[in-house]
Scaffold this motif. Sequence first.
Motif, short mmCIF file in Angstrom:
data_model
loop_
_atom_site.label_atom_id
_atom_site.label_comp_id
_atom_site.label_asym_id
_atom_site.label_seq_id
_atom_site.Cartn_x
_atom_site.Cartn_y
_atom_site.Cartn_z
N ASN A 174 0.79 -1.29 -0.12
CA ASN A 174 -0.10 0.07 0.19
C ASN A 174 0.62 1.11 -0.10
OD1 ASN A 174 -2.56 -1.23 0.00
ND2 ASN A 174 -2.56 -1.24 2.65
N TYR A 188 -21.45 -3.05 -9.02
CA TYR A 188 -20.41 -3.81 -9.64
C TYR A 188 -20.02 -3.21 -11.16
CZ TYR A 188 -18.10 -8.59 -10.92
OH TYR A 188 -17.56 -9.23 -11.54
N ILE A 199 -16.55 -1.07 -11.71
CA ILE A 199 -15.21 -1.67 -11.34
C ILE A 199 -14.48 -2.19 -12.40
CG2 ILE A 199 -14.38 -3.10 -9.57
CD1 ILE A 199 -15.80 -1.45 -8.40
N ASN A 243 -8.81 -3.54 -12.12
CA ASN A 243 -7.68 -3.66 -10.59
C ASN A 243 -8.64 -3.42 -9.12
OD1 ASN A 243 -5.42 -2.46 -11.76
ND2 ASN A 243 -5.27 -0.16 -12.08
N LYS A 244 -10.26 -3.32 -9.15
CA LYS A 244 -11.19 -4.41 -8.33
C LYS A 244 -11.53 -2.92 -7.89
CE LYS A 244 -10.25 -7.86 -9.61
NZ LYS A 244 -11.07 -8.24 -10.16
N HIS A 245 -11.05 -1.41 -8.09
CA HIS A 245 -11.68 -0.27 -7.83
C HIS A 245 -12.69 0.44 -8.54
CE1 HIS A 245 -8.98 2.46 -9.75
NE2 HIS A 245 -7.91 1.04 -9.20
N MET A 246 -13.43 1.57 -8.95
CA MET A 246 -13.85 1.89 -10.06
C MET A 246 -13.29 2.75 -10.73
SD MET A 246 -16.73 5.40 -8.85
CE MET A 246 -17.83 5.78 -10.12
N GLN A 268 -9.36 6.31 -4.39
CA GLN A 268 -10.16 4.80 -4.51
C GLN A 268 -11.42 5.12 -4.36
OE1 GLN A 268 -7.41 1.96 -5.00
NE2 GLN A 268 -6.06 2.62 -6.32
N TYR A 327 -14.50 1.97 -4.05
CA TYR A 327 -15.02 0.26 -4.33
C TYR A 327 -16.32 0.17 -3.75
CZ TYR A 327 -9.66 -0.05 -2.39
OH TYR A 327 -8.87 0.86 -3.23
N LEU A 328 -16.76 -1.19 -4.57
CA LEU A 328 -17.90 -1.43 -4.13
C LEU A 328 -18.08 -1.26 -3.09
CD1 LEU A 328 -19.97 -3.99 -6.02
CD2 LEU A 328 -18.78 -5.36 -4.75
N ASN A 337 -19.34 1.89 -1.69
CA ASN A 337 -19.27 3.40 -1.41
C ASN A 337 -20.15 3.92 -1.38
OD1 ASN A 337 -14.79 2.99 -1.39
ND2 ASN A 337 -16.93 2.01 -0.23
#
Length: 235
Positions: free
Chosen positions: A117, A160, A163, A166-169, A198, A200-201, A203
């Motif tokens: 991170n 969903y 996304i 990269n697993k973010h929006m 970032q 995420y799903l 949020n």
Amino acid sequence: MICQYKKRYTITTNMLDANDNLRLAGIFDISQRIAGEHAEIIGCGFNKMIEQNLIWVVTRHYIEFSRPVKDSDNIDVLTYPLKPRIIEFCRENEFSINDEVVAHSTSSWMVYNIKTNSIDRCSAFENLEFHEQYFKERVKRLPHLKKDVLEFYKNVEVTYSMIDHNKHMNNTHYFDFFLDAFAPEKPIQIAQIEYLNQAYLGNIIELFKYKDGEFDELYGFIGENPIFHLRVKYF
């Protein structure tokens, strides 16, 4: 040889707004696609980077159109990285239609280590010959305002379908938020966006509007944390 890459993209109807102007989501999606394709060629694309727990994160995008871009079949994009600044990697794009340059853009990227991170480095740009900069002055970060001086617009949940891998929006959705908030009739001349954090799903993003002279601005927050700030000027 100068490190650059050129490719033609097809402009589809879903890249146009209600007035047949090229949407910001469309042009910035092309910008990120060609950056990713060129990174693969250089040797620092997604697949190579993720093996090292690294991903590219875009932190800023700026574009200037020389004329409105209406309904068109194809757009040619020339992309080239600039000499890195320690941990900041900048890239410029030149957009042409029928050999006429219609826009230039610049973007700033960082390498993010998903295991630690933290911001990391990329050695793939060593020993490259870099293109001359089009934007002679560095595009500065937009000043960021607090919620209490902004006009609340609405809340949006990250679903969903928003996304990416990269697993973010995926950040191109912010430009469609802007279209919904302001419904501009005039074509866009200048746009700059700061990607601040970032999303995420699941949020909930609070959207706020602001008018600064001839600029329209949209802010996104999750709680007190700023997510993005988009600033637009029209022809």
